[in-house]
Design an enzyme around this catalytic site. Structure first.
Site, short mmCIF file in Angstrom:
data_model
loop_
_atom_site.label_atom_id
_atom_site.label_comp_id
_atom_site.label_asym_id
_atom_site.label_seq_id
_atom_site.Cartn_x
_atom_site.Cartn_y
_atom_site.Cartn_z
N ALA A 49 0.80 -1.24 0.00
CA ALA A 49 0.00 0.00 0.00
C ALA A 49 0.83 1.28 0.00
O ALA A 49 0.26 2.38 0.06
CB ALA A 49 -1.00 0.04 1.14
N ALA A 50 2.14 1.18 -0.10
CA ALA A 50 2.95 2.40 -0.15
C ALA A 50 2.63 3.23 -1.39
O ALA A 50 2.44 4.45 -1.31
CB ALA A 50 4.43 2.05 -0.12
N GLY A 51 2.54 2.56 -2.54
CA GLY A 51 2.19 3.27 -3.77
C GLY A 51 0.79 3.84 -3.73
O GLY A 51 0.54 4.95 -4.21
N ASP A 52 -0.14 3.10 -3.13
CA ASP A 52 -1.52 3.59 -3.00
C ASP A 52 -1.57 4.80 -2.08
O ASP A 52 -2.33 5.75 -2.32
CB ASP A 52 -2.42 2.49 -2.45
CG ASP A 52 -2.55 1.31 -3.39
OD1 ASP A 52 -2.44 1.52 -4.61
OD2 ASP A 52 -2.76 0.19 -2.91
#
Length: 309
Positions: A248-251
């Site tokens: 979820a870092a990119g999200d």
């Protein structure tokens, strides 16, 4: 404040941690297991909401325990999901996530009810697209649905932020419709047809701009991100933190960035904020449990500025 409409996937995440990933045919003992809410659409909607954005989220969930729990969870968070589907045709989407001791992940997604988010349903709620300023999309819903949303958004004069994950080829019409394209190295290579190691990151971004995208954000993991359009180029460094889980870092970057843009901030400030949000995210386990609030991100940025001074 501009209104944000996120249209995308929602999944039940099944997360297993281990020392290292097993090879084919190998059985290993894991370290821990947890279940949490996830899905790229849901993650980005929640990230934008927690970052202070005015967010509506349209998704599709199965009419099962996971789906009903997700609906209640989003409502408890204060996220508007009133136009989302609860279907009996498919179970809620599932993501099986492996995380090793370095914080790297490996993910298998079963789309389930996310496939029910069809172009026909989008046309039925077209008015909601007309009421938004930013439309945020990913590729965990049917391709034709993404294409339909882009066509409607262009007609209505809306700004589209598209995160091309999972990676796939895109029609020219979609590329030309996108206001901000967010891609990692693999996604940029697949869309451009070029190799990063051969051309370099700046040249690949230039290729995407030539293909019709207005603005490109290339995420580079621990190296930060590169933003470029025809007038401006920015390199935003990552913050050094101890990574536990990169899920979820990119999200988080996508959601936090669009929330800041919706408040009228310039791209430099929006990306710095989003980078800080992602830095907090990777220090925690799970997708949505790891997404920070606006207050947490501001505190993190202030603390880092004080360290520099």
């Amino acid at each position: 404040m501009d209104k944000i409409l996120v249209i995308g996937s929602s999944n039940a995440d099944l997360i297993a941690t281990m020392e290292q990933f097993p090879v084919a045919g190998e059985t290993i003992e894991g370290v821990s297991f947890q279940q949490a809410m996830g899905g790229k659409g849901a993650n980005q909607a929640l990230a934008a909401h927690r970052a202070g954005g005015d967010v509506t989220f349209i998704t599709s969930l199965g009419n099962d325990v996971n789906g009903q729990n997700a609906f209640q969870y989003y409502k408890n968070e204060g996220l508007d999901v009133s136009l989302s589907l609860l279907t009996d045709n498919e179970p809620t989407g599932t993501a099986m996530i492996w995380v090793d001791k370095k914080g790297e992940n490996s993910i298998v997604i079963i789309p389930g009810a996310n496939k029910e988010l069809t172009p026909e349903y989008i046309i039925a709620v077209e008015e909601k697209i007309a009421n938004a300023d930013f439309i945020v999309l990913q590729m965990e819903i049917p391709y034709e649905t993404v294409k339909t949303i882009c066509e409607i958004a262009v007609k209505k004069g809306k700004k589209i932020l598209l995160n091309v994950a999972p990676a796939c080829h895109l029609d020219d019409d979609i590329l030309k419709a996108v206001h901000v394209l967010v891609v990692n190295e693999t996604e940029a290579e697949i869309i451009s047809g070029e190799k990063m190691e051969e051309l370099g990151e700046e040249a690949i971004v230039n290729k995407l701009l030539i293909m019709g995208v207005q603005n490109v954000v290339l995420t580079l993991g621990k190296e930060g991100s590169l933003f470029k359009n025809k007038e401006e180029q920015l390199k935003i460094p990552a913050f050094k933190v101890d990574t536990i889980d990169s899920t979820a870092a990119g999200d988080t970057i996508c959601g936090a960035m669009v929330a800041e843009l919706s408040k009228g901030h310039r791209m430099k400030e929006a990306l710095e904020f989003a980078t800080a949000a992602a830095a907090i995210c990777v220090t925690r386990m799970g997708a949505q449990p790891s997404i920070p609030s606006e207050k947490e991100v501001r505190k993190f940025l202030n603390h880092r500025k004080q360290e520099i001074n």
